[in-house]
Design an enzyme around this catalytic site. Structure first.
Site, mmCIF file in Angstrom:
data_model
loop_
_atom_site.group_PDB
_atom_site.id
_atom_site.type_symbol
_atom_site.label_atom_id
_atom_site.label_comp_id
_atom_site.label_asym_id
_atom_site.label_seq_id
_atom_site.Cartn_x
_atom_site.Cartn_y
_atom_site.Cartn_z
ATOM 1 N N ASN A 1 13.114 -6.054 1.307
ATOM 2 C CA ASN A 1 12.749 -7.531 1.744
ATOM 3 C C ASN A 1 11.427 -7.861 0.415
ATOM 4 O OD1 ASN A 1 12.775 -10.481 1.613
ATOM 5 N ND2 ASN A 1 12.187 -10.271 3.194
ATOM 6 N N LYS B 1 10.410 -10.418 -0.585
ATOM 7 C CA LYS B 1 9.621 -11.923 -0.483
ATOM 8 C C LYS B 1 9.293 -12.397 -1.756
ATOM 9 C CE LYS B 1 8.451 -10.602 4.170
ATOM 10 N NZ LYS B 1 8.179 -10.957 4.955
ATOM 11 N N SER C 1 7.432 -5.417 10.661
ATOM 12 C CA SER C 1 6.410 -4.487 10.397
ATOM 13 C C SER C 1 6.828 -3.171 10.735
ATOM 14 C CB SER C 1 4.771 -4.721 11.300
ATOM 15 O OG SER C 1 4.991 -5.954 11.398
HETATM 16 C C1 PEP Z 1 10.644 -9.015 6.489
HETATM 17 O O1 PEP Z 1 10.259 -9.634 5.851
HETATM 18 O O2 PEP Z 1 12.132 -9.261 6.185
HETATM 19 C C2 PEP Z 1 9.681 -8.004 7.467
HETATM 20 C C3 PEP Z 1 10.679 -7.409 8.615
HETATM 21 O O3 PEP Z 1 8.462 -7.945 6.892
HETATM 22 P P1 PEP Z 1 7.463 -6.556 7.734
HETATM 23 O O4 PEP Z 1 7.691 -5.630 7.147
HETATM 24 O O5 PEP Z 1 6.464 -7.388 6.424
HETATM 25 O O6 PEP Z 1 6.978 -7.607 9.034
#
Ligand code: PEP
Length: 255
Positions: free
Chosen positions: A13, A15, A217
């Site tokens: 993702n 973003k 994460s």
């Molecule tokens: C996410 O955006 O769905 C996500 C899990 O982000 P991160 O891996 O940075 O926690």
């Protein structure tokens, strides 16, 4: 990881990151690192304006390009929104719905998440449906109730046939972008609750076929341990999906 009954999906993702040029460079860098890694589906969900560049760079590879959201109406007076039909028209076959950042910053609710999911499914898209508890809910001991309720509301009126195109991403909100990760046992236990809820609605046999990812994460260091759990069928990855080597290491962990 249950590869016997379910397809593993490793999805990034992005973003609000990457211009079209940056997306092209990223895909060109990650492509050789994940080539031939066919034990999982590989998806990057991109901002609308970078989708075309990412698709062009990914052409002929094992990488799918998805979107990060979709509106529920087919067309009309919804300034700033993009419909499932529009996404399909540009060859997008995966879309994230219900990400916690959409719920938190853009007032999306289980009701609108359900509408968006239905709209994407009606266009034949694969939906990565995100749900998960916030920190206060985990501390209050109501995680199971929260994810069961979200599963029921987000999938309301979605048929077993449509469910074949739904991937659920269990994303504890306290773990997203925080560097905190659910332990493999926490991920496994909560995903089991989601799967039991699916069994209540659709029956056990159907529930067993649904891919349920963990997100929060996940990175190149913790992926193997998380993906080793029998109910964790992949990952939805934010931060680590912006670095080719990190993302490729997660794909390796899923092989
Ligand atoms: C996410 O955006 O769905 C996500 C899990 O982000 P991160 O891996 O940075 O926690």
């Amino acid at each position: 990881m249950n590869t016997a009954k379910r397809r593993t999906v490793i999805a990034g993702n992005w973003k609000m990151n990457f211009t079209p040029a940056e997306a092209t460079s990223f895909i060109n860098a990650v492509k050789p690192l994940v080539a031939g890694k066919d034990n999982c589906d590989i998806v990057f969900c991109a901002p609308y304006v970078t989708i075309a560049a990412a698709q062009a760079a990914a052409e002929g590879s094992n990488i799918h390009i998805g979107a990060e959201n979709v509106h529920f109406a087919e067309k009309g007076a919804y300034t700033g929104e993009v419909s499932a039909k529009m996404l399909r028209a540009v060859g997008v076959d995966y879309v994230i719905v219900g990400h916690s950042e959409r719920r938190q910053y853009f007032a999306e609710t289980d009701y609108t998440v359900n509408l968006r999911t239905k709209a994407a499914l009606a266009e034949g898209m694969k939906v990565i449906l995100c749900l998960g508890e916030v920190k206060e809910q985990r501390l209050a001991g109501i995680t199971n109730e929260v994810v069961a309720m979200q599963t029921k509301l987000d999938l309301a009126d979605i048929t077993a046939a449509e469910l074949k195109n739904v991937i659920i991403a269990y994303e504890p909100v306290w773990a997203i972008g925080t560097g905190l990760t659910a332990t493999p046992d926490q991920a496994e236990e909560t995903i089991a609750v989601i799967r039991a809820t699916l069994a209540e609605i659709y029956g056990e046999a159907t529930a067993e076929t649904v891919t349920i990812q963990y997100g929060g994460s996940m990175n190149e260091k913790n992926a193997a341990e998380l993906l080793a759990k029998p109910d964790v069928d992949g990952g939805l990855i934010g931060g680590a999906s912006l670095v080719p080597e990190k993302f490729a290491a997660i794909v390796d962990a899923a092989q």
